[in-house]
Motif scaffolding. Structure first.
Motif, short mmCIF file in Angstrom:
data_model
loop_
_atom_site.label_atom_id
_atom_site.label_comp_id
_atom_site.label_asym_id
_atom_site.label_seq_id
_atom_site.Cartn_x
_atom_site.Cartn_y
_atom_site.Cartn_z
N PHE A 93 25.85 55.56 49.24
CA PHE A 93 26.90 56.39 48.63
C PHE A 93 27.88 55.51 47.83
O PHE A 93 28.22 55.81 46.69
CB PHE A 93 27.65 57.16 49.72
CG PHE A 93 28.95 57.75 49.25
CD1 PHE A 93 28.96 58.92 48.50
CD2 PHE A 93 30.17 57.13 49.53
CE1 PHE A 93 30.16 59.46 48.03
CE2 PHE A 93 31.37 57.66 49.08
CZ PHE A 93 31.37 58.83 48.33
N PHE A 94 28.32 54.41 48.44
CA PHE A 94 29.26 53.54 47.73
C PHE A 94 28.60 52.90 46.50
O PHE A 94 29.23 52.77 45.45
CB PHE A 94 29.80 52.45 48.67
CG PHE A 94 30.98 52.89 49.51
CD1 PHE A 94 32.02 53.64 48.94
CD2 PHE A 94 31.07 52.55 50.85
CE1 PHE A 94 33.13 54.03 49.71
CE2 PHE A 94 32.18 52.94 51.61
CZ PHE A 94 33.20 53.69 51.04
N THR A 99 28.69 53.02 40.43
CA THR A 99 28.00 53.12 39.12
C THR A 99 28.67 54.18 38.23
O THR A 99 28.48 54.17 37.02
CB THR A 99 26.49 53.48 39.25
OG1 THR A 99 26.40 54.77 39.84
CG2 THR A 99 25.73 52.47 40.05
N THR A 100 29.45 55.09 38.82
CA THR A 100 30.16 56.09 37.99
C THR A 100 31.51 55.54 37.52
O THR A 100 32.28 56.25 36.88
CB THR A 100 30.42 57.41 38.76
OG1 THR A 100 31.42 57.16 39.77
CG2 THR A 100 29.16 57.94 39.42
N ALA A 208 41.62 62.42 42.57
CA ALA A 208 41.59 62.69 41.14
C ALA A 208 40.19 63.16 40.75
O ALA A 208 39.22 62.95 41.49
CB ALA A 208 41.95 61.41 40.39
N GLU A 209 40.11 63.79 39.56
CA GLU A 209 38.81 64.26 39.08
C GLU A 209 37.82 63.09 39.06
O GLU A 209 38.18 61.96 38.68
CB GLU A 209 38.98 64.80 37.66
CG GLU A 209 37.81 65.66 37.25
CD GLU A 209 37.94 66.11 35.81
OE1 GLU A 209 39.08 66.31 35.34
OE2 GLU A 209 36.90 66.24 35.16
N GLY A 210 36.58 63.37 39.49
CA GLY A 210 35.57 62.31 39.52
C GLY A 210 35.48 61.62 40.87
O GLY A 210 34.60 60.79 41.09
N SER A 211 36.40 61.96 41.79
CA SER A 211 36.36 61.36 43.13
C SER A 211 35.13 61.86 43.88
O SER A 211 34.58 62.92 43.58
CB SER A 211 37.61 61.74 43.93
OG SER A 211 38.76 61.14 43.36
N ARG A 212 34.73 61.08 44.86
CA ARG A 212 33.57 61.43 45.68
C ARG A 212 33.89 61.25 47.15
O ARG A 212 34.71 60.40 47.50
CB ARG A 212 32.38 60.53 45.33
CG ARG A 212 31.86 60.86 43.97
CD ARG A 212 30.83 59.88 43.50
NE ARG A 212 30.33 60.39 42.24
CZ ARG A 212 29.07 60.65 41.97
NH1 ARG A 212 28.13 60.39 42.86
NH2 ARG A 212 28.71 61.15 40.81
N ALA A 303 30.08 64.89 48.40
CA ALA A 303 30.85 65.84 47.61
C ALA A 303 31.44 65.15 46.39
O ALA A 303 31.79 63.97 46.44
CB ALA A 303 31.97 66.43 48.47
N VAL A 304 31.49 65.91 45.28
CA VAL A 304 32.05 65.38 44.03
C VAL A 304 33.13 66.35 43.57
O VAL A 304 32.98 67.56 43.61
CB VAL A 304 30.97 65.29 42.93
CG1 VAL A 304 31.56 64.71 41.63
CG2 VAL A 304 29.79 64.44 43.40
#
Ligand code: SAM
Length: 305
Positions: A93-94, A99-100, A208-212, A303-304
């Motif tokens: 996951f990390f 990579t994002t 924030a947007e884009g968090s996972r 989750a994203v």
């Protein structure tokens, strides 16, 4: 001893001992013939805690097979397999999250997790670890004493996750404007159901947007099943007592009805995927658990936002 609102612990007592238990399982898994994980810090950390039973498991003096019993729902070997699969799931996951472009991670209930030391993080990565103050202090000091250096910028935060941890995280330099990768591994069963909801709410507010987020979700139990679950846990604790380790794990967890993590997150603006423990075991080349082995119902959620 039953749980109370403000209870605290070190790594040899109460909920803290579960962190030592899973680190011992990572040590066992790291020594397997074809290991799925390699956690070189697991055994030295367990040895430093000094609970004889876990030390013997971590060093191999006591083998999982020595503890095998036909009336046991899940033996140590399968438990170690489950912990190996879980470790790989959160490691992967990390790796995906970075990579994002995510450069901020929070490890909730970090226990003896050594990811801030053993993962190959991008150069500008900041990793926050949150656990009880004594747990944080012990791991940080012990690893420094072993000469280990973090492979990211590590900011340990000693605070109870039932208290105002977002304030402590902000004090440590957490930036809520940046996307974050969060993990909650082996945590929710030790929080009352409403504290689990509050924790997920706070993570959502800070994401924030884009968090996972990756989390291990404990199965919601109907009240009538609680006794069966408690009996299963007590039977494991009983066998460990025969080896001198006397903690009743069934007293440490909160059973009863709780939100299903993926559903809850979906209701709060996250896109989720969820896999049962057996999917992970098979993904990483291990045999699935039988239905009656207890851990098969655990779900792993990504989750994203
Ligand atoms: C089973 S261990 C898991 C540790 C680590 N995530 C791992 O998988 O190796 C549970 C951890 O949750 C932490 N924990 C449970 N409840 C907590 C709370 N209210 N505040 C801070 N930490 C908590 C314990 O201290 C312990 O380290």
């Amino acid at each position: 001893m039953p749980r109370t609102d403000g209870d605290t612990w070190d790594l040899a007592s109460s909920v803290g001992a579960t962190a030592t238990m899973v680190a011992a399982a990572r040590a066992v898994a790291s020594r397997a013939r074809n290991p799925v994980i390699d956690d070189p810090y697991a055994a030295p950390l367990v040895l430093a805690v000094g609970v004889d039973f876990f030390t013997k498991l971590a060093t191999g003096e006591l083998s999982p097979e020595d503890l095998h019993s036909n009336d046991s729902p899940v033996g140590i070997r399968r438990f170690a397999d489950g912990m190996a699969a879980r470790t790989r799931f959160f490691d992967d996951f990390f790796a995906d999250a970075t990579t994002t472009g995510i450069r901020q991670a929070v490890i909730l209930a970090s226990g003896l997790d050594a990811r801030a030391y053993r993962l190959n993080w991008p150069q500008d990565m900041v990793v926050f670890e949150i656990d009880q103050a004594e747990v944080i202090e012990f791991k940080t000091t012990t690893l420094a004493g072993l000469g280990a250096t973090p492979s990211a910028e590590l900011r340990p935060v000693g605070v109870d996750l039932r208290h105002d941890w977002p304030a402590a995280l902000a004090d440590a330099g957490f930036d809520a404007a940046k996307p974050t990768a969060w993990i909650a591994e082996g945590l929710f069963g030790y929080l009352p159901p409403d504290a689990q909801d509050r924790l997920l709410d706070r993570i959502t507010e800070l994401s924030a947007e884009g968090s996972r987020l990756a989390a291990e979700g404990v199965p919601p139990h109907r009240a009538e099943d609680d006794e069966q679950v408690r009996n299963r846990m007590q039977s494991n604790s009983g066998r460990w007592r025969d080896h001198g380790f006397d903690i009743d794990f069934s007293e440490l967890v909160f059973l009863g009805d709780r939100a299903e993590v993926a559903d809850y997150l979906q209701g709060h603006g996250w896109r989720t995927t969820s896999a049962p423990a057996n999917d992970l075991l098979v993904r990483y080349g291990m045999a699935p658990l039988d239905d009656d082995e207890g851990f098969a119902e655990i779900r792993y959620i990504t989750a994203v936002r």
